[in-house]
Motif scaffolding. Structure first.
Motif, mmCIF file in Angstrom:
data_model
loop_
_atom_site.group_PDB
_atom_site.id
_atom_site.type_symbol
_atom_site.label_atom_id
_atom_site.label_comp_id
_atom_site.label_asym_id
_atom_site.label_seq_id
_atom_site.Cartn_x
_atom_site.Cartn_y
_atom_site.Cartn_z
ATOM 1 N N GLN A 163 67.306 -70.457 45.521
ATOM 2 C CA GLN A 163 67.747 -71.549 44.752
ATOM 3 C C GLN A 163 66.759 -72.391 44.288
ATOM 4 O OE1 GLN A 163 71.304 -72.159 47.566
ATOM 5 N NE2 GLN A 163 72.839 -71.544 46.075
ATOM 6 N N LEU A 164 66.028 -72.978 45.602
ATOM 7 C CA LEU A 164 64.857 -73.700 45.272
ATOM 8 C C LEU A 164 63.857 -73.275 44.496
ATOM 9 C CD1 LEU A 164 64.968 -74.992 49.021
ATOM 10 C CD2 LEU A 164 65.627 -76.293 47.061
ATOM 11 N N ARG A 165 63.705 -72.014 44.682
ATOM 12 C CA ARG A 165 62.521 -71.456 43.786
ATOM 13 C C ARG A 165 63.074 -71.449 42.194
ATOM 14 N NH1 ARG A 165 61.612 -67.375 40.892
ATOM 15 N NH2 ARG A 165 63.288 -66.273 41.171
ATOM 16 N N ARG A 166 63.963 -71.089 42.207
ATOM 17 C CA ARG A 166 64.643 -71.157 40.684
ATOM 18 C C ARG A 166 64.554 -72.588 39.955
ATOM 19 N NH1 ARG A 166 69.895 -67.264 40.683
ATOM 20 N NH2 ARG A 166 68.791 -65.317 40.805
ATOM 21 N N GLU A 167 64.696 -73.644 41.058
ATOM 22 C CA GLU A 167 64.566 -75.381 40.544
ATOM 23 C C GLU A 167 63.393 -75.497 40.244
ATOM 24 O OE1 GLU A 167 66.770 -77.271 39.502
ATOM 25 O OE2 GLU A 167 68.662 -76.053 40.228
ATOM 26 N N GLY A 168 62.226 -74.704 40.381
ATOM 27 C CA GLY A 168 60.895 -74.592 40.110
ATOM 28 C C GLY A 168 59.970 -75.237 41.528
ATOM 29 N N LEU A 169 60.591 -75.197 42.648
ATOM 30 C CA LEU A 169 60.108 -75.753 43.572
ATOM 31 C C LEU A 169 59.002 -74.786 44.135
ATOM 32 C CD1 LEU A 169 62.264 -77.509 45.938
ATOM 33 C CD2 LEU A 169 61.091 -78.323 44.103
ATOM 34 N N THR A 170 57.741 -74.879 44.677
ATOM 35 C CA THR A 170 56.794 -74.092 45.085
ATOM 36 C C THR A 170 57.166 -73.798 46.582
ATOM 37 O OG1 THR A 170 55.160 -74.840 43.646
ATOM 38 C CG2 THR A 170 54.270 -73.671 45.518
ATOM 39 N N MET A 171 57.325 -72.423 46.801
ATOM 40 C CA MET A 171 58.034 -72.055 47.954
ATOM 41 C C MET A 171 57.002 -71.093 48.759
ATOM 42 S SD MET A 171 61.000 -73.378 47.676
ATOM 43 C CE MET A 171 61.799 -72.707 49.167
ATOM 44 N N ALA A 172 56.925 -71.336 50.162
ATOM 45 C CA ALA A 172 56.155 -70.146 50.759
ATOM 46 C C ALA A 172 57.091 -69.177 51.127
ATOM 47 C CB ALA A 172 55.796 -70.815 52.131
ATOM 48 N N PRO A 173 56.608 -67.949 51.270
ATOM 49 C CA PRO A 173 57.223 -66.790 51.912
ATOM 50 C C PRO A 173 58.109 -67.058 52.966
ATOM 51 C CG PRO A 173 54.951 -66.193 51.407
ATOM 52 C CD PRO A 173 54.984 -67.766 51.409
ATOM 53 N N LEU A 174 59.390 -66.436 53.097
ATOM 54 C CA LEU A 174 60.280 -66.709 54.315
ATOM 55 C C LEU A 174 59.538 -66.117 55.436
ATOM 56 C CD1 LEU A 174 63.981 -65.494 52.986
ATOM 57 C CD2 LEU A 174 63.197 -67.603 53.526
ATOM 58 N N GLU A 175 59.578 -66.939 56.509
ATOM 59 C CA GLU A 175 58.971 -66.912 57.722
ATOM 60 C C GLU A 175 59.906 -66.798 58.872
ATOM 61 O OE1 GLU A 175 56.169 -69.861 59.901
ATOM 62 O OE2 GLU A 175 55.356 -69.400 58.251
#
Length: 96
Positions: free
Chosen positions: A82-94
Motif C-alpha cells: 500500500q505504501l509503495r503504491r502511494e509512491g513511497l520508497t520502501m526497503a525490502p521486507l525484513e
C-alpha cells in the motif's frame, strides 16, 4: 499389530517456533513531501497517530529510514504494498 520401533531412551519433542515478524521500512527520497509521507502512514498503518506519523517522517528524512510497522508477514506485505503504491520508497521486507 506391532508398534513402531523407537530407540530406547529417545523422545520426540516439538518445539513451537513463533511466527516471524517482519519490519516495514520507509526510506528517504527526494520525491515525496513530508506531508505525503505522514498522510500515507496515517492512512495505511493501523493505530498510527498524527504525532507518531510526523516523528517517523522526520526519522525517515534525518536518518534515511524508519521502521513504520512490525508484525506478521501477511500484514507486513499488505502495508508495504500500500505504501509503495502511494509512491513511497520502501526497503525490502525484513524479518525480525
Amino acid at each position: 499389530m506391532a508398534a513402531p520401533a523407537t530407540a530406547p531412551g529417545t523422545t520426540t519433542t516439538r518445539v513451537r517456533q513463533p511466527y516471524p515478524h517482519f519490519r516495514v521500512i520507509v526510506l528517504d527520497d527526494d520525491v515525496n513531501t513530508f506531508q505525503h509521507v505522514a498522510d500515507c502512514l496515517l492512512k495505511y498503518i493501523p493505530g498510527m497517530t498524527g504525532d507518531r506519523a510526523w516523528d517517523l517522517t522526520n526519522q525517515v528524512h534525518f536518518e534515511g529510514a524508519a521502521t513504520v510497522w512490525s508484525g506478521p508477514q501477511e500484514q507486513a506485505e499488505l502495508y508495504h504494498e500500500q505504501l509503495r503504491r502511494e509512491g513511497l520508497t520502501m526497503a525490502p521486507l525484513e524479518a525480525v
